[in-house]
Design a protein around this motif. Structure first.
Motif, PDB file in Angstrom:
ATOM      1  N   ARG A 116      73.631  40.755  50.532  1.00  0.00           N
ATOM      2  CA  ARG A 116      72.999  39.689  49.753  1.00  0.00           C
ATOM      3  C   ARG A 116      73.775  38.413  50.081  1.00  0.00           C
ATOM      4  O   ARG A 116      74.893  38.229  49.627  1.00  0.00           O
ATOM      5  CB  ARG A 116      73.108  40.009  48.258  1.00  0.00           C
ATOM      6  N   VAL A 117      73.174  37.560  50.933  1.00  0.00           N
ATOM      7  CA  VAL A 117      73.846  36.337  51.365  1.00  0.00           C
ATOM      8  C   VAL A 117      72.860  35.178  51.273  1.00  0.00           C
ATOM      9  O   VAL A 117      71.703  35.306  51.660  1.00  0.00           O
ATOM     10  CB  VAL A 117      74.365  36.452  52.824  1.00  0.00           C
ATOM     11  N   THR A 118      73.344  34.041  50.756  1.00  0.00           N
ATOM     12  CA  THR A 118      72.524  32.831  50.659  1.00  0.00           C
ATOM     13  C   THR A 118      73.097  31.768  51.585  1.00  0.00           C
ATOM     14  O   THR A 118      74.308  31.533  51.592  1.00  0.00           O
ATOM     15  CB  THR A 118      72.497  32.308  49.209  1.00  0.00           C
ATOM     16  N   TYR A 119      72.212  31.165  52.373  1.00  0.00           N
ATOM     17  CA  TYR A 119      72.578  30.076  53.278  1.00  0.00           C
ATOM     18  C   TYR A 119      71.888  28.809  52.790  1.00  0.00           C
ATOM     19  O   TYR A 119      70.689  28.823  52.511  1.00  0.00           O
ATOM     20  CB  TYR A 119      72.093  30.368  54.702  1.00  0.00           C
ATOM     21  N   VAL A 120      72.641  27.715  52.716  1.00  0.00           N
ATOM     22  CA  VAL A 120      72.059  26.425  52.374  1.00  0.00           C
ATOM     23  C   VAL A 120      72.269  25.515  53.577  1.00  0.00           C
ATOM     24  O   VAL A 120      73.388  25.405  54.094  1.00  0.00           O
ATOM     25  CB  VAL A 120      72.715  25.814  51.117  1.00  0.00           C
ATOM     26  N   ALA A 121      71.172  24.907  54.038  1.00  0.00           N
ATOM     27  CA  ALA A 121      71.236  24.007  55.192  1.00  0.00           C
ATOM     28  C   ALA A 121      70.694  22.641  54.815  1.00  0.00           C
ATOM     29  O   ALA A 121      69.770  22.528  54.010  1.00  0.00           O
ATOM     30  CB  ALA A 121      70.420  24.581  56.353  1.00  0.00           C
ATOM     31  N   ASP A 122      71.287  21.618  55.411  1.00  0.00           N
ATOM     32  CA  ASP A 122      70.796  20.261  55.166  1.00  0.00           C
ATOM     33  C   ASP A 122      69.506  20.043  55.959  1.00  0.00           C
ATOM     34  O   ASP A 122      69.032  20.942  56.659  1.00  0.00           O
ATOM     35  CB  ASP A 122      71.869  19.220  55.497  1.00  0.00           C
ATOM     36  N   LYS A 123      68.966  18.840  55.839  1.00  0.00           N
ATOM     37  CA  LYS A 123      67.681  18.528  56.464  1.00  0.00           C
ATOM     38  C   LYS A 123      67.698  18.736  57.976  1.00  0.00           C
ATOM     39  O   LYS A 123      66.695  19.105  58.572  1.00  0.00           O
ATOM     40  CB  LYS A 123      67.326  17.075  56.121  1.00  0.00           C
ATOM     41  N   SER A 124      68.858  18.546  58.608  1.00  0.00           N
ATOM     42  CA  SER A 124      68.938  18.693  60.064  1.00  0.00           C
ATOM     43  C   SER A 124      69.034  20.157  60.503  1.00  0.00           C
ATOM     44  O   SER A 124      69.005  20.450  61.686  1.00  0.00           O
ATOM     45  CB  SER A 124      70.148  17.922  60.605  1.00  0.00           C
ATOM     46  N   GLY A 125      69.188  21.066  59.523  1.00  0.00           N
ATOM     47  CA  GLY A 125      69.302  22.483  59.859  1.00  0.00           C
ATOM     48  C   GLY A 125      70.738  22.957  60.005  1.00  0.00           C
ATOM     49  O   GLY A 125      70.993  24.089  60.416  1.00  0.00           O
ATOM     50  N   THR A 126      71.690  22.095  59.652  1.00  0.00           N
ATOM     51  CA  THR A 126      73.100  22.480  59.699  1.00  0.00           C
ATOM     52  C   THR A 126      73.471  23.183  58.397  1.00  0.00           C
ATOM     53  O   THR A 126      73.200  22.667  57.302  1.00  0.00           O
ATOM     54  CB  THR A 126      74.007  21.242  59.889  1.00  0.00           C
ATOM     55  N   ILE A 127      74.085  24.350  58.527  1.00  0.00           N
ATOM     56  CA  ILE A 127      74.478  25.122  57.339  1.00  0.00           C
ATOM     57  C   ILE A 127      75.646  24.422  56.656  1.00  0.00           C
ATOM     58  O   ILE A 127      76.654  24.104  57.295  1.00  0.00           O
ATOM     59  CB  ILE A 127      74.863  26.563  57.735  1.00  0.00           C
ATOM     60  N   ILE A 128      75.488  24.170  55.361  1.00  0.00           N
ATOM     61  CA  ILE A 128      76.553  23.510  54.598  1.00  0.00           C
ATOM     62  C   ILE A 128      77.257  24.480  53.649  1.00  0.00           C
ATOM     63  O   ILE A 128      78.334  24.190  53.159  1.00  0.00           O
ATOM     64  CB  ILE A 128      76.020  22.297  53.806  1.00  0.00           C
ATOM     65  N   MET A 129      76.622  25.629  53.379  1.00  0.00           N
ATOM     66  CA  MET A 129      77.238  26.604  52.488  1.00  0.00           C
ATOM     67  C   MET A 129      76.720  27.999  52.789  1.00  0.00           C
ATOM     68  O   MET A 129      75.538  28.175  53.052  1.00  0.00           O
ATOM     69  CB  MET A 129      76.933  26.280  51.024  1.00  0.00           C
ATOM     70  N   VAL A 130      77.634  28.970  52.760  1.00  0.00           N
ATOM     71  CA  VAL A 130      77.265  30.382  52.865  1.00  0.00           C
ATOM     72  C   VAL A 130      77.891  31.066  51.668  1.00  0.00           C
ATOM     73  O   VAL A 130      79.090  30.919  51.414  1.00  0.00           O
ATOM     74  CB  VAL A 130      77.808  31.016  54.169  1.00  0.00           C
ATOM     75  N   PHE A 131      77.067  31.782  50.904  1.00  0.00           N
ATOM     76  CA  PHE A 131      77.577  32.491  49.734  1.00  0.00           C
ATOM     77  C   PHE A 131      77.225  33.967  49.872  1.00  0.00           C
ATOM     78  O   PHE A 131      76.064  34.337  49.899  1.00  0.00           O
ATOM     79  CB  PHE A 131      76.987  31.908  48.448  1.00  0.00           C
ATOM     80  N   ASP A 132      78.260  34.793  49.991  1.00  0.00           N
ATOM     81  CA  ASP A 132      78.096  36.233  50.211  1.00  0.00           C
ATOM     82  C   ASP A 132      78.627  36.964  48.987  1.00  0.00           C
ATOM     83  O   ASP A 132      79.835  37.019  48.767  1.00  0.00           O
ATOM     84  CB  ASP A 132      78.882  36.636  51.469  1.00  0.00           C
ATOM     85  N   SER A 133      77.721  37.475  48.164  1.00  0.00           N
ATOM     86  CA  SER A 133      78.123  38.194  46.961  1.00  0.00           C
ATOM     87  C   SER A 133      76.994  39.115  46.527  1.00  0.00           C
ATOM     88  O   SER A 133      75.833  38.733  46.556  1.00  0.00           O
ATOM     89  CB  SER A 133      78.431  37.210  45.822  1.00  0.00           C
ATOM     90  N   MET A 134      77.339  40.331  46.122  1.00  0.00           N
ATOM     91  CA  MET A 134      76.316  41.239  45.613  1.00  0.00           C
ATOM     92  C   MET A 134      75.911  40.867  44.182  1.00  0.00           C
ATOM     93  O   MET A 134      74.966  41.403  43.650  1.00  0.00           O
ATOM     94  CB  MET A 134      76.802  42.690  45.682  1.00  0.00           C
ATOM     95  N   LYS A 135      76.623  39.932  43.545  1.00  0.00           N
ATOM     96  CA  LYS A 135      76.257  39.481  42.200  1.00  0.00           C
ATOM     97  C   LYS A 135      75.051  38.545  42.319  1.00  0.00           C
ATOM     98  O   LYS A 135      75.186  37.371  42.667  1.00  0.00           O
ATOM     99  CB  LYS A 135      77.429  38.769  41.539  1.00  0.00           C
ATOM    100  N   ALA A 136      73.895  39.080  42.011  1.00  0.00           N
ATOM    101  CA  ALA A 136      72.629  38.387  42.270  1.00  0.00           C
ATOM    102  C   ALA A 136      72.508  37.034  41.579  1.00  0.00           C
ATOM    103  O   ALA A 136      72.026  36.078  42.172  1.00  0.00           O
ATOM    104  CB  ALA A 136      71.465  39.293  41.865  1.00  0.00           C
ATOM    105  N   LYS A 137      72.895  36.941  40.326  1.00  0.00           N
ATOM    106  CA  LYS A 137      72.648  35.723  39.562  1.00  0.00           C
ATOM    107  C   LYS A 137      73.462  34.521  40.034  1.00  0.00           C
ATOM    108  O   LYS A 137      73.050  33.382  39.862  1.00  0.00           O
ATOM    109  CB  LYS A 137      72.920  35.985  38.085  1.00  0.00           C
TER     110      LYS A 137
END
Length: 152
Positions: A116-137
């Motif tokens: 369970r991993v969330t990636y956040v990317a800016d408008k240009s498609g560059t990843i600014i944050m990766v959050f890897d946690s099995m805690k869903a909320k």
């Protein structure tokens, strides 16, 4: 090794909830993206996570971002899941695990459960944050805060 902050979102295609072809290139460069990988439709943690993204979806939209959920479930499974919980965002079917592999999303519990991993990317498609946690909320607030930071 998985993708990390500073990397670009890779180009990929998949079938969306409606069975249509989705191409990441259609969104990269147009708006910030929250791409979250989750283990399985209709499991307690994944349902909690999807419903939390649903409940805050307007906050993401107000900031110009799009939310995309990805799992190895079939298009049919996604249709039922999306319909049952009234999910307003895109779900992508990654049955062959190609997208998961492109991003380098790990598996947990001796390789039995997709990560369970969330990636956040800016408008240009560059990843600014990766959050890897099995805690869903926890994923929703982390992603929303990251989007707020790039918009301020």
């Amino acid at each position: 090794m998985g993708l990390k902050a500073g990397d670009k979102i890779p180009n990929f295609t998949a079938k969306d909830t409606n069975g249509n072809d989705f191409a990441s290139l259609d969104l990269i460069g147009k708006k910030p993206l929250v791409i979250y990988f989750y283990p399985k439709d209709n499991t307690p943690g994944c349902t909690t996570q999807a419903c939390s993204f649903r409940d805050q979806y307007e906050d993401f939209k107000d900031l110009g971002a799009e939310v995309i959920g990805v799992s190895g479930d079939s298009v049919e499974s996604h249709q039922k899941f999306s319909s049952q919980f009234k999910l307003p965002f895109i779900l992508l079917s990654d049955e062959d695990k190609k997208i998961r592999t492109l991003f380098g999303v790990p598996t947990n519990l001796f390789g039995l459960i997709p990560g369970r991993v969330t990636y956040v990317a800016d408008k240009s498609g560059t990843i600014i944050m990766v959050f890897d946690s099995m805690k869903a909320k926890n994923h929703i607030s982390k992603a929303l805060n990251a989007i707020k930071e790039i918009q301020s």
